[in-house]
Design an enzyme around this catalytic site. Structure first.
Site, PDB file in Angstrom:
ATOM      1  N   ARG A 181       0.833  -1.219   0.000  1.00 41.53           N
ATOM      2  CA  ARG A 181       0.000   0.000   0.000  1.00 41.53           C
ATOM      3  C   ARG A 181       0.861   1.260   0.000  1.00 41.53           C
ATOM      4  O   ARG A 181       0.496   2.297   0.581  1.00 41.53           O
ATOM      5  CB  ARG A 181      -0.965   0.031   1.189  1.00 41.53           C
ATOM      6  CG  ARG A 181      -1.732  -1.261   1.394  1.00 41.53           C
ATOM      7  CD  ARG A 181      -2.436  -1.750   0.162  1.00 41.53           C
ATOM      8  NE  ARG A 181      -3.080  -3.052   0.363  1.00 41.53           N
ATOM      9  CZ  ARG A 181      -3.669  -3.738  -0.607  1.00 41.53           C
ATOM     10  NH1 ARG A 181      -3.652  -3.285  -1.866  1.00 41.53           N
ATOM     11  NH2 ARG A 181      -4.230  -4.884  -0.363  1.00 41.53           N
ATOM     12  N   ASN A 223       2.665  -7.600   7.846  1.00 42.78           N
ATOM     13  CA  ASN A 223       2.687  -8.914   7.188  1.00 42.78           C
ATOM     14  C   ASN A 223       4.169  -9.262   7.130  1.00 42.78           C
ATOM     15  O   ASN A 223       4.849  -9.010   6.156  1.00 42.78           O
ATOM     16  CB  ASN A 223       2.095  -8.840   5.784  1.00 42.78           C
ATOM     17  CG  ASN A 223       0.589  -8.613   5.840  1.00 42.78           C
ATOM     18  OD1 ASN A 223      -0.055  -8.979   6.808  1.00 42.78           O
ATOM     19  ND2 ASN A 223       0.042  -8.011   4.803  1.00 42.78           N
ATOM     20  N   LYS A 300       0.785  -8.541  13.974  1.00 44.20           N
ATOM     21  CA  LYS A 300      -0.478  -8.868  13.308  1.00 44.20           C
ATOM     22  C   LYS A 300      -0.595 -10.376  13.395  1.00 44.20           C
ATOM     23  O   LYS A 300       0.203 -11.098  12.789  1.00 44.20           O
ATOM     24  CB  LYS A 300      -0.431  -8.401  11.855  1.00 44.20           C
ATOM     25  CG  LYS A 300      -1.618  -8.851  10.994  1.00 44.20           C
ATOM     26  CD  LYS A 300      -1.523  -8.252   9.590  1.00 44.20           C
ATOM     27  CE  LYS A 300      -2.657  -8.706   8.685  1.00 44.20           C
ATOM     28  NZ  LYS A 300      -2.599  -8.063   7.344  1.00 44.20           N
ATOM     29  N   GLU A 304      -5.915 -12.196   8.345  1.00 43.44           N
ATOM     30  CA  GLU A 304      -5.587 -12.265   6.913  1.00 43.44           C
ATOM     31  C   GLU A 304      -4.451 -13.246   6.643  1.00 43.44           C
ATOM     32  O   GLU A 304      -3.503 -12.949   5.919  1.00 43.44           O
ATOM     33  CB  GLU A 304      -5.256 -10.864   6.381  1.00 43.44           C
ATOM     34  CG  GLU A 304      -6.424  -9.894   6.545  1.00 43.44           C
ATOM     35  CD  GLU A 304      -6.210  -8.539   5.898  1.00 43.44           C
ATOM     36  OE1 GLU A 304      -5.054  -8.098   5.799  1.00 43.44           O
ATOM     37  OE2 GLU A 304      -7.226  -7.931   5.505  1.00 43.44           O
ATOM     38  N   ARG A 337      -2.142  -6.007  17.372  1.00 44.81           N
ATOM     39  CA  ARG A 337      -3.208  -5.408  16.550  1.00 44.81           C
ATOM     40  C   ARG A 337      -4.555  -6.106  16.740  1.00 44.81           C
ATOM     41  O   ARG A 337      -4.619  -7.333  16.854  1.00 44.81           O
ATOM     42  CB  ARG A 337      -2.826  -5.441  15.073  1.00 44.81           C
ATOM     43  CG  ARG A 337      -1.648  -4.555  14.770  1.00 44.81           C
ATOM     44  CD  ARG A 337      -1.260  -4.679  13.327  1.00 44.81           C
ATOM     45  NE  ARG A 337      -1.888  -3.719  12.451  1.00 44.81           N
ATOM     46  CZ  ARG A 337      -2.398  -4.014  11.266  1.00 44.81           C
ATOM     47  NH1 ARG A 337      -2.440  -5.247  10.830  1.00 44.81           N
ATOM     48  NH2 ARG A 337      -2.904  -3.070  10.503  1.00 44.81           N
ATOM     49  N   ARG A 349     -18.340  -8.473   9.539  1.00 47.07           N
ATOM     50  CA  ARG A 349     -16.914  -8.234   9.796  1.00 47.07           C
ATOM     51  C   ARG A 349     -16.697  -7.058  10.749  1.00 47.07           C
ATOM     52  O   ARG A 349     -15.748  -7.064  11.546  1.00 47.07           O
ATOM     53  CB  ARG A 349     -16.187  -7.990   8.460  1.00 47.07           C
ATOM     54  CG  ARG A 349     -14.744  -7.627   8.631  1.00 47.07           C
ATOM     55  CD  ARG A 349     -13.997  -7.651   7.312  1.00 47.07           C
ATOM     56  NE  ARG A 349     -12.889  -6.703   7.326  1.00 47.07           N
ATOM     57  CZ  ARG A 349     -12.152  -6.395   6.272  1.00 47.07           C
ATOM     58  NH1 ARG A 349     -12.402  -6.959   5.105  1.00 47.07           N
ATOM     59  NH2 ARG A 349     -11.178  -5.519   6.365  1.00 47.07           N
ATOM     60  N   ASP A 378     -11.768  -0.978   7.572  1.00 46.72           N
ATOM     61  CA  ASP A 378     -10.381  -0.916   7.117  1.00 46.72           C
ATOM     62  C   ASP A 378     -10.040   0.422   6.472  1.00 46.72           C
ATOM     63  O   ASP A 378      -9.908   0.479   5.243  1.00 46.72           O
ATOM     64  CB  ASP A 378     -10.130  -2.055   6.117  1.00 46.72           C
ATOM     65  CG  ASP A 378      -8.653  -2.256   5.842  1.00 46.72           C
ATOM     66  OD1 ASP A 378      -7.839  -1.644   6.548  1.00 46.72           O
ATOM     67  OD2 ASP A 378      -8.317  -3.016   4.926  1.00 46.72           O
ATOM     68  N   GLU A 406      -4.493   4.201   0.794  1.00 44.69           N
ATOM     69  CA  GLU A 406      -4.903   2.965   0.131  1.00 44.69           C
ATOM     70  C   GLU A 406      -6.317   3.060  -0.436  1.00 44.69           C
ATOM     71  O   GLU A 406      -6.591   2.555  -1.516  1.00 44.69           O
ATOM     72  CB  GLU A 406      -4.811   1.819   1.157  1.00 44.69           C
ATOM     73  CG  GLU A 406      -5.339   0.495   0.662  1.00 44.69           C
ATOM     74  CD  GLU A 406      -5.250  -0.601   1.727  1.00 44.69           C
ATOM     75  OE1 GLU A 406      -4.765  -0.333   2.844  1.00 44.69           O
ATOM     76  OE2 GLU A 406      -5.665  -1.733   1.427  1.00 44.69           O
ATOM     77  N   HIS A 534     -16.121   0.164   1.284  1.00 47.27           N
ATOM     78  CA  HIS A 534     -15.467  -1.024   0.717  1.00 47.27           C
ATOM     79  C   HIS A 534     -16.009  -1.348  -0.678  1.00 47.27           C
ATOM     80  O   HIS A 534     -16.443  -2.463  -0.947  1.00 47.27           O
ATOM     81  CB  HIS A 534     -15.670  -2.218   1.663  1.00 47.27           C
ATOM     82  CG  HIS A 534     -14.622  -3.295   1.515  1.00 47.27           C
ATOM     83  ND1 HIS A 534     -14.537  -4.104   0.407  1.00 47.27           N
ATOM     84  CD2 HIS A 534     -13.619  -3.692   2.332  1.00 47.27           C
ATOM     85  CE1 HIS A 534     -13.544  -4.966   0.547  1.00 47.27           C
ATOM     86  NE2 HIS A 534     -12.954  -4.719   1.704  1.00 47.27           N
TER      87      HIS A 534
HETATM   88  C1  GCV Z   1      -0.744  -4.985   5.850  1.00 47.34           C
HETATM   89  C2  GCV Z   1      -5.767  -4.076   4.653  1.00 47.34           C
HETATM   90  C3  GCV Z   1      -4.727  -3.882   3.590  1.00 47.34           C
HETATM   91  C4  GCV Z   1      -3.598  -4.863   3.734  1.00 47.34           C
HETATM   92  C5  GCV Z   1      -3.000  -4.691   5.142  1.00 47.34           C
HETATM   93  C6  GCV Z   1      -4.114  -4.936   6.151  1.00 47.34           C
HETATM   94  C7  GCV Z   1      -3.647  -4.736   7.576  1.00 47.34           C
HETATM   95  O1  GCV Z   1      -6.412  -5.291   4.501  1.00 47.34           O
HETATM   96  O2  GCV Z   1      -5.326  -3.998   2.329  1.00 47.34           O
HETATM   97  O3  GCV Z   1      -2.646  -4.603   2.745  1.00 47.34           O
HETATM   98  O4  GCV Z   1      -1.929  -5.558   5.346  1.00 47.34           O
HETATM   99  O5  GCV Z   1      -5.163  -4.034   5.917  1.00 47.34           O
HETATM  100  O6  GCV Z   1      -3.871  -3.658   8.091  1.00 47.34           O
HETATM  101  O7  GCV Z   1      -3.076  -5.640   8.151  1.00 47.34           O
END
Ligand code: GCV
Length: 715
Positions: A181, A223, A300, A304, A337, A349, A378, A406, A534
């Site tokens: 992002r 991530n 995190k 995801e 987080r 969600r 988000d 983003e 979204h």
């Molecule tokens: C780092 C959203 C973004 C992801 C990001 C995620 C998060 O889903 O699209 O790119 O991942 O948030 O905050 O962990």
């Protein structure tokens, strides 16, 4: 202590002759307009600033750089205050002059400062005093800001201390240079050349952050890659920490929960396993050997696809406490987080983080902060504040804002995020009656927490102008200023930024600030009006995609969120629907659930309504939606014309790029409007209101557009 005397040099106070490419951010220090410069020079004729520590040296260097640029004065060494107009900066221990004044610096804490006009031996002097070096550095930046924005400095009596303890940037930077992002080029961190090559840019990064009071940086993506915890990468992080330390900035790392398996050779990452506990303790010891002031971990987990404690049937608290125990002996912090939602999609969600985390309130160690995004989905153009704020009184919650855009037009759209941040911080949770604002949750005053924090997902890259566009620098700026003091006004901050970044001329300041202040609302209108959310393109998140459906999970589609059909549109989160309203205080649950009282900007966030529902303007819902889409585009057109009127008042290079980007923004705003209307019209079956232009293309055309190389995609 080194003491410097200024002699002024004649200097033409014309605008900078060199082209401006944005590298200097808000620290350009251009020559001050001549009448004001003359007055300032008399008030800044001497500088007494020690340089015995790296922070003192950085403070002095910044003052010299700033004063030389702004006032054209050249420092000459001298010994004491010998004339009116001396500026004395330091602490009682670094400056005998400040010690003599017996100021009450203790109460300023480690980062606060005061700036005061006093008389010393009959001379008018400005004192920038603190209890510790970092405070003096922040005070020096404040003093420079006064000059940069043309404020009077003859009778100063200011004191300021940060209201939030950890004021961080979170970089979503991968070790291969990609920025998730990120729209400002590759990662600013050149991991390959670290630790041996320290790009001078790292120092400028630290200066810019220190000027705002940002005191920590998470170097790598949430991530995360376990390699960042290996000795080779820790050495690289240590090199960066060395550059940042003089500027009061500590380094943090995102930690991959499964690291004990991936780089530690263990068979499990179960937080209750003794070998896993030992591994993290040893890892923390190793980190602090190379980075003695390491800040801690950001995690995190079970979100995801990231590994986490739930992989072993343990809770988020078990996971966070494992790392907290490892860091505690060294004074480190875990930022865990709350951005979690289950893979099985059992519930709305928007409700899932609350459902998972509220039962854990009080179960986290004292050095854990739970990091919560501003809204429950988000970082959308607009979301109501996250229901976790106010709902976990025994746990310090830190704010996570996104600075990188983003969902708000990437680098090219001029969208000033100050109003978004301010709206969230000022929102009243009603958790403890009226005036229980989100800001009070964050600064710890509502529930009596001393450990407090705010994080902003950085919009910084290796591109020359740092943030991908000149106006995106304002988002870094406003984030930093609000992290220092969440009660500041986003308009006042915009004004400061415009004065420092472009010009002090009223003919520039007023129109640019106005344009910025309405820009976020315009983006909401042309992208997701009336509480829609979204609706962007799948996965890369570029452009409109209200038709997005199918794929791996429903809550990654648009149709899940807008729920439009022949009858109407919107997500019913009232008691008749998902009942997400019940996660707010009873007062707000009633307000959000009641059609008469719900703020109209959240209408379709909380309610599913028929297309002919009468909105507050008197227009039916469908007409109101179309009207909002169009007014968003119109606002962008207005910004273009305001900006073109400033030609000649802003340097040509930056003016041209902003003008070109506004052109892109107008095209894309129109695209958002047209594609959204084309799609929703197939469901509403209603004609366009009189005077509204039809979309330029068919729905099929918009649906056929693909962007495999849109920047910043996740992986
Ligand atoms: C780092 C959203 C973004 C992801 C990001 C995620 C998060 O889903 O699209 O790119 O991942 O948030 O905050 O962990």
């Amino acid at each position: 202590m080194a003491v410097l005397l200024f002699c002024t040099v004649a200097m033409a106070c014309a605008p900078a002759a060199h082209a401006e490419d944005g590298y200097d951010l808000w620290l350009r220090y251009p020559p001050t307009e001549s009448a004001r410069a003359t007055a300032y020079r008399a008030q800044v004729s001497q500088l007494l600033a020690a340089d015995a520590t790296p922070t003192q040296a950085a403070t002095r260097a910044e003052l010299l750089r700033g004063l030389r640029g702004l006032l054209g004065v050249t420092p000459v060494p001298a010994n004491t205050v010998t004339q009116a107009g001396a500026v004395v900066v330091g602490t009682p221990s670094s400056s005998p002059t400040i010690a003599r004044l017996r100021l009450d610096t203790r109460r300023l804490g480690p980062e606060g400062y005061l700036i005061r006009s006093v008389a010393i031996d009959g001379h008018a002097v400005t004192v920038i005093a603190a209890d510790a070096d970092a405070g003096a550095l922040y005070g020096a930046f404040h003093f420079l800001r006064l000059l940069q924005t043309g404020q009077p400095i003859a009778k100063l009596d200011l004191r300021d201390t940060p209201r939030v303890k950890l004021r961080l940037l979170d970089h979503w930077d991968d070790l291969d240079g990609h920025v998730e992002r990120g729209y400002a080029g590759a990662s600013i961190w050149d991991w390959h050349k670290l630790p041996d090559y320290l790009d001078p840019r790292y120092t400028d990064y630290a200066r810019a952050n220190a000027s705002l009071g940002i005191n920590g940086t998470v170097l790598n993506n949430v991530n995360s890659n376990a390699l960042s915890l290996t000795p080779a990468y820790l050495e690289k992080a240590a090199a960066l920490a060395g550059v940042f330390r003089p500027y009061g900035i500590r380094v943090f790392l995102s930690a991959r929960f499964s690291a004990p398996m991936e780089i530690g050779g263990l068979k499990t990452a179960d937080p209750l396993d003794p070998a896993v506990k030992r591994w993290w303790r040893d890892k923390a010891d190793e980190i602090y050997r190379v980075i003695p002031d390491f800040g801690g971990f950001l995690v995190k987990a079970n979100s995801e696809g990231q590994p986490g404690p739930q992989d072993y049937g343990r809770s988020h608290a078990d996971g966070a406490n494992l790392l907290a125990d490892a860091l505690a002996p060294h004074g480190g912090t875990v930022m865990w987080r709350a951005f979690v939602y289950s893979h099985e999609e059992p519930d709305d969600r928007a409700k899932q983080a609350y459902t998972e985390f509220v039962p854990l309130d009080g179960k986290f160690r004292g050095n854990v902060l739970v990091q919560v995004k501003n809204g429950a989905i988000d970082f959308q153009p607009r979301e109501p504040f996250h229901p976790l704020f106010g709902a976990m009184p025994k746990t310090p919650l830190m704010m996570e804002f996104q600075i990188t855009k983003e969902y708000l037009g990437f680098a090219t759209h001029l969208v000033y995020l100050g109003p978004l941040y301010e709206e969230t911080l000022k929102a009243d949770t009603h958790a403890k009656g009226k005036d229980s604002t989100v800001a009070k949750v964050i600064d710890g005053s509502l529930d009596g927490h001393a450990l407090t924090g705010m994080a902003g997902v950085a919009n910084i890259g290796a591109g020359r102008n740092w943030s991908g566009s000149h106006f995106d620098q304002a988002n870094w700026y406003v984030y930093g200023r609000l992290a220092w003091n969440p009660t500041l006004s986003s308009r006042a901050i915009a004004e400061e930024w415009v004065r420092m970044t472009f010009s002090n001329e009223e003919g520039v300041v007023a129109p640019v600030v106005d344009m910025m202040m309405g820009s976020r609302e315009a983006a909401v209108d042309y992208m997701t009006p009336l509480g829609l959310h979204h609706l962007m393109g799948r996965s890369h998140h570029y452009g409109p995609g209200p038709w997005v459906e199918g794929g791996p999970r429903a809550d990654w589609t648009s149709v899940y969120y807008h729920r439009a059909n022949r009858e109407g549109i919107g997500f019913d989160r009232t008691a008749h629907g998902s009942n997400a309203v019940a996660q707010y205080s009873p007062y707000l649950a009633r307000e959000f659930g009641d059609l008469q009282r719900v703020p109209e900007e959240f209408l379709l966030w909380f309610h599913h309504l028929p297309w002919d529902y009468r909105t507050r303007s008197g227009r039916p819902l469908w007409d109101e939606l179309v009207h909002r889409y169009t007014s968003g585009v119109d606002y962008v057109r207005g910004m273009r014309s305001t900006w073109s009127g400033l030609e000649g008042k802003v340097d040509a290079e930056r003016h041209a790029q902003v003008a070109a980007f506004l052109g892109i923004q107008e095209k894309e705003a129109q695209w958002w409007r047209d594609a959204s209307i084309a799609y929703f019209q197939t469901l509403s079956g209603r004609p366009l209101p009189a005077g509204e232009a039809a979309p330029a293309h068919t729905l099929e055309y918009y649906q056929s557009l693909e962007f495999p190389y849109a920047p910043g995609s996740g992986r």
